[in-house]
Structure formats: C-alpha cells, structure tokens
Design an enzyme around this catalytic site. Sequence first.
Site, PDB file in Angstrom:
ATOM      1  N   SER A 168       0.917  -1.082   0.121  1.00 40.65           N
ATOM      2  CA  SER A 168      -0.117   0.169  -0.018  1.00 40.65           C
ATOM      3  C   SER A 168       0.808   1.098   0.063  1.00 40.65           C
ATOM      4  O   SER A 168       0.470   2.354  -0.237  1.00 40.65           O
ATOM      5  CB  SER A 168      -0.771   0.091   1.158  1.00 40.65           C
ATOM      6  OG  SER A 168      -0.043  -0.203   2.365  1.00 40.65           O
ATOM      7  N   ASP A 225      -4.028   7.959   8.053  1.00 41.46           N
ATOM      8  CA  ASP A 225      -5.100   6.986   8.576  1.00 41.46           C
ATOM      9  C   ASP A 225      -4.531   5.987   9.580  1.00 41.46           C
ATOM     10  O   ASP A 225      -5.314   5.183  10.077  1.00 41.46           O
ATOM     11  CB  ASP A 225      -5.624   6.276   7.495  1.00 41.46           C
ATOM     12  CG  ASP A 225      -4.849   5.264   6.646  1.00 41.46           C
ATOM     13  OD1 ASP A 225      -3.705   5.146   7.209  1.00 41.46           O
ATOM     14  OD2 ASP A 225      -5.160   4.758   5.758  1.00 41.46           O
ATOM     15  N   HIS A 259      -0.804   4.787   6.937  1.00 35.47           N
ATOM     16  CA  HIS A 259      -0.249   5.253   5.906  1.00 35.47           C
ATOM     17  C   HIS A 259      -0.016   6.678   6.136  1.00 35.47           C
ATOM     18  O   HIS A 259      -0.655   7.412   6.957  1.00 35.47           O
ATOM     19  CB  HIS A 259      -0.920   5.020   4.579  1.00 35.47           C
ATOM     20  CG  HIS A 259      -1.687   3.719   4.543  1.00 35.47           C
ATOM     21  ND1 HIS A 259      -2.912   3.113   4.818  1.00 35.47           N
ATOM     22  CD2 HIS A 259      -1.071   2.592   3.889  1.00 35.47           C
ATOM     23  CE1 HIS A 259      -3.060   1.977   4.270  1.00 35.47           C
ATOM     24  NE2 HIS A 259      -1.840   1.622   3.796  1.00 35.47           N
TER      25      HIS A 259
END
Length: 398
Positions: free
Chosen positions: A59, A347, A350
């Site tokens: 990610s 978040d 990240h």
Amino acid sequence: MGGRTTYLPFIVAAALIFCYATVSLPYTFTDDNPIRVVSDGLQRLDSRTIEAIYQFGDSISDTGNFILENPQSSFAKLPYGKTFFHKPTGRCSDGLLMIDYIAEFFKLPYLDPYLNKDGNFSQGVNFAVAGSTALNTSTLAKNNISYHATNSSLFVQLDWFKSHLHSICSSPSECKGKLSKALIMMGEIGGNDYNWAFFQKMSITEIYKLVPQVVQAIKLAIKEVIKLGAIRIVVPGNFPIGCMTIYLNKFKTNDESMYDDLQCLKDLNSFADFHNNKLQEAIKEVHKDHPDVTIVYADYVSALLELLEHATSYGFDKDVMLDACCDNCGNEGIPVCQDPYKRVSWDGVHLTQHAYQVMSQWLIKHTNGFNDNSSVKRLKFSFLFLIFSSLSTFISLG
C-alpha cells in the site's frame, strides 16, 4: 640542482591535486558502463536514461490495484485522494505517494496499476497491491499467521511482470534491451508480513524468526528481475514501525523507558533495523554476484526520522502530526482533519501526501548504492605510485 628543487613544492602540490581530482570524478555513464549510484543518491541517475519504472510492493506504492481487486474497499472512497486528485484512485493517502514523486523526478507519468486493462503502460507499470506480503499465504500459514487481505504477494506480482514483458517483447533479448532503460522499484515489501504477525499478538521473538524468510523472498525477486535484464534496482527498507501511529496506539505504555527522544517505541524500531540490516546484507550478496547491476538501498528509516526530527521546519504541526488525519477513512460520516498538510499520519497506517513528499525528496538526494570501490582504491594507489616515482626520478636527476 638548486634550480630544480626550487620548484619541488609546486610539483608535489600540483601532482596531489591532479591525483585527487582524477579519483574523485564520478563514474562515466555510458551504455557500456551501467550507471552506479554513489553519494548523491537517485539524483545521479540521469533521467534521460530512465524510460520506464516498474513498481512492486504494497500500500505504500499501490496506485489502484487493490481497489480493482476489491471495488468496495474503503480505499476506493473519499477522503482518499481528496488533496491532489479530489477523488479516490486507490492510493492509500490523501494524494500522491513516493513513487509518484519519483516518477516526476524522472519526468515520467504517474504509473497506472497493472490491473487497469485500459492503463497506459508505455513508460512503466505499477504491480504493487495494498496489503501485499513478501511471503505467500501458505507460507504465512505455516508460520501461524492468518492473512486474507490479498493473494497478490510479491511472487504473484513477479508473474504479472513476466506477463507484461511477454506482451511487449518478441524475444528475451528485446526484453533485456527495454529493461536496460528501466528502473525497478522492489518494494517496500515485507512490512505486512510483520504487521499481521504483530497484530495477531505473536511474540517479538517469534517475529524475529520470520525475518530471514521475508528477506530471502525479496532477494529471490531481485535476482529474478536481474535474470530478466534489469540493471537498475531500488530496494527500500522497512519503516521505523515504532514511530508509526498504529503501532504507537496499539502498544502504548506508561513505561517512559520504552520510548526514544522522538517518542517512538525503541523495541519496534530495533526490529525494523534488524530487518533492514539483513536486507542490506542480502543486497550486497546479490551485487557481489552481479557487479554490473546497480542495486540501491532506499533508507526509509532515515527519511522518516529526518522528517520527525525537523517536523516544524517542514511545516508539520508537532502537537498533532502523529495523530491520524482520519480514523477508519472511507467510512461514511468519519471526520477528517482540516489540514492534512500539517499531519504525518493520514489514517494511522499510511502517511499524508506531504509526508511522502518530504520523504521522497530526502530519498532522491541521499539514497546510496552498493559499489565495489576496490577499483577506485587501486586507481588512487597507482596514481600515488606514479607521482612519487616521478618525483624520485626528478630528484635523482637533479
């Protein structure tokens, strides 16, 4: 003799300056001499020689593969993408990622995700998938780690890479020609292998035992892309997870001795250092077998610690920068901080676009390659020997 020896100090000084200048010159970048990255980092990679970027990972660098696999994912909803694209793109942030800034640096377009069948892959492809692991799910299961986020592990991404090459090359030699002008971004990958182990409350002693397997998987992937023709590879290390918001929240303790000066958890950062040291050893081993290939270690630990140490000078609000801009982003009704620019954490897992921008700028400037400097040392010795031999001859003739 007196007339000649008068000039001796000037000759010695000139000779030493010439020697230093000669051995300090950067490597010449030619088609016959694959580029080497030294102290100036990615800046030394001539952007004219990089015509494509191929990204593997999770990610930290996914530009849309995960939401194409899982259209209902929260990553496919606002506020993801709100700062730059003003819509969700599958990037796990409010805007751009480090790979986007690296693409900008090399004057290349942002990479489309491989699973976007309408994507423009003429100048690179992004194979990264949010949640991806270095080890496949069966190997993780053997290590008592249950994992269901995605099956698109590193070696699945390698299979995608090979399929892509088959679609653009008519022969292995043609593929090697194309890859000689490409940059391979091998990760960051492996972080999720550890994340799931930590979050499933495995002991840190058990998780340490997982490191050799994760590093070996990355090492095999590096060797595989070299076999296919890659000659420029960047291998990022893991983040200092003891500074990451999700870990700070999950492993919060009243024991102040567990924290360092930046209020990061020391034991977790020591684990990240252990992984990164093993990864660098593996890179050196591969480079030893492939001395003509540039393999670059990207130091995510130093990049993030630089940001945290000088946060206010970069425009972050030190009081809230490690508070997530939004918890459970992508779920309806969840509040979002007013100014993501002042936050490091987006978040909890990240980072924000601003944090990624600062880190990528540091990485571009400071990333170092592994090169055998023995030839430089031999060159220095040869010049010194030549100079002092000449001086001895000069003096004896005098």
